[in-house]
Design a protein around this motif. Sequence first.
Motif, short mmCIF file in Angstrom:
data_model
loop_
_atom_site.label_atom_id
_atom_site.label_comp_id
_atom_site.label_asym_id
_atom_site.label_seq_id
_atom_site.Cartn_x
_atom_site.Cartn_y
_atom_site.Cartn_z
N ARG A 139 57.24 93.23 -8.81
CA ARG A 139 55.92 93.00 -9.30
C ARG A 139 55.16 94.23 -9.82
O ARG A 139 54.29 94.25 -10.63
N VAL A 187 51.86 83.87 -14.26
CA VAL A 187 52.16 82.70 -14.13
C VAL A 187 53.38 82.58 -15.37
O VAL A 187 53.18 82.87 -16.25
N ASN A 214 54.48 84.26 -9.84
CA ASN A 214 53.58 83.11 -10.03
C ASN A 214 52.46 83.00 -8.95
O ASN A 214 52.07 82.08 -8.47
N THR A 215 51.96 84.17 -8.77
CA THR A 215 50.67 84.11 -8.06
C THR A 215 49.88 85.35 -8.55
O THR A 215 50.16 86.00 -9.21
N GLY A 216 48.55 84.91 -8.23
CA GLY A 216 47.44 85.84 -8.68
C GLY A 216 47.48 85.73 -10.01
O GLY A 216 47.09 84.94 -10.84
N PRO A 273 57.75 83.83 -6.12
CA PRO A 273 56.39 83.96 -6.07
C PRO A 273 55.54 85.11 -6.57
O PRO A 273 54.40 84.86 -7.12
N ALA A 274 56.28 86.23 -6.71
CA ALA A 274 55.42 87.50 -7.24
C ALA A 274 55.10 87.12 -8.64
O ALA A 274 54.32 87.95 -9.19
N THR A 311 44.62 86.37 -15.43
CA THR A 311 46.04 85.91 -15.44
C THR A 311 46.95 86.07 -16.70
O THR A 311 46.44 85.90 -17.80
#
Lengths: 240, 240
Positions: free
Chosen positions: A219, B134, B129-131, B126-127, B107
């Motif tokens: 990330r 996307v 697709n978060t905050g 997840p990293a 985003t």
Amino acid sequence: MSLKPTSPGPGARSARAASRAGRPALPEGVSPLTVNRLSVYLRSLRQLLEQGVRRISSQQLGRAFHLSPTQIRKDLAQFGEFGVRGQGYDVATLADHLSALLQVDRTHRLVIVGMGNLGTALARFPAFNTGSFVVVAGFDSDPAKIGGRVGPVTVHAIEELPEVARRTGAEMAILAVPAAAAPAAFRSLAEAGIVAVLNFAPVTLPPLPGCRVKNVDLRIQLEELAFFRTAAAEPPDPPV
Amino acid sequence: MSLKPTSPGPGARSARAASRAGRPALPEGVSPLTVNRLSVYLRSLRQLLEQGVRRISSQQLGRAFHLSPTQIRKDLAQFGEFGVRGQGYDVATLADHLSALLQVDRTHRLVIVGMGNLGTALARFPAFNTGSFVVVAGFDSDPAKIGGRVGPVTVHAIEELPEVARRTGAEMAILAVPAAAAPAAFRSLAEAGIVAVLNFAPVTLPPLPGCRVKNVDLRIQLEELAFFRTAAAEPPDPPV
DNA sequence: TAGATTGTTAATCGATTAACAATC
DNA sequence: TAGATTGTTAATCGATTAACAATC
């Protein structure tokens, strides 16, 4: 062949620490930046080899793979004299030297701790299962996963780590657990005799005695890119 | 609250290029090393926020997350005055400033090109697709995959890239194709208006006008680690 | 020998660390 | 005010680049 690369022996005289121990190139004193580039050089040489290229100069190598010729020579010179003045480098020989230097002339057994999305993918990842690397076991805390198979490996409970590591002869690991679980998992790895860990968890793990880490939170790479993202999209500055 | 962080405006006077344009911090002139660390600082601050910590000094931050206090202050000072002398930094405020700086206060839509092992995992990661990120679409050359779904996204043929990118508003991409396919795929991305690419293919892609790249061949990280792997396992040098 | 290209030394550049004056 | 901690300048360290003598 007109190329007579010197043996690492005499040429390696600038690798001070190494010559003291009588072994090729001691890691200490070598910058990770240099090592990373050596790995890129090797990747490039392998590609040339496939294309049947037998000999290349630092300049040609630079042009073909976006590298700096001076830096190539400087980097290599740290470990020996691998080229021939006026001629360049023999591709196969240099690749062999670099393979030996980077220790990829033998197989490294990896375990993966954390069989989530990423861990699972890495277990099947060709780059982690070709040539010098093999994934030999997976670990997870989820009872539903334990005992199952993921790609080429069986998933174990973390408690089995010492036993499995010993049995398989694993010496490197991929850490792909959530941040909160990473420090403890890392300690277990170090205790089990693992000497190098590639850490994907979003925490900076400082090295433990006997165990080196490379932290590569993906990330963060993405965030770095996001920072720079505007620069390109913008109109150039008006002249002053 | 006794902390009164100055607005980015006056404080950012050391960001020369930025003040000229009247916007916060222009990317040019900022080192990627610095940006990477800013991202680490933000990650750390978020963790503190969760723990309910409201205020912290560069020294405490350094101790808690293995960072250099001097470097933290130096890095931050490039973009403004975010702390209060004698008091330290307000965690929430600093996190906000960093989020804005790193552009993660909004985003970013990503496409993934190459839905193999790694591409597939990253689509579900997840990293990613978060905050602020996307994944909005996947691309692959395998007809068997096209039209299918992987995690949250539909897989398209690469020919559809321009259309899909426009429709979804994607501006960043993950490249996870084989080395041979990477340069062409990268050009397609740049042409489709993508401004930043995280490249996992084992080739160094030089930037294209309007499109920045970060090359992160994972095998190279592993090879770097393999080089250093012995150091730890060896007995210390005998005293001279 | 002439041409090419290495290995290496010297010059430059950039990044990190130390020290401290400014100031809350 | 005294204590703390920032923002910043100066010193150090390391990495990259340029230049060139060595030599195939």
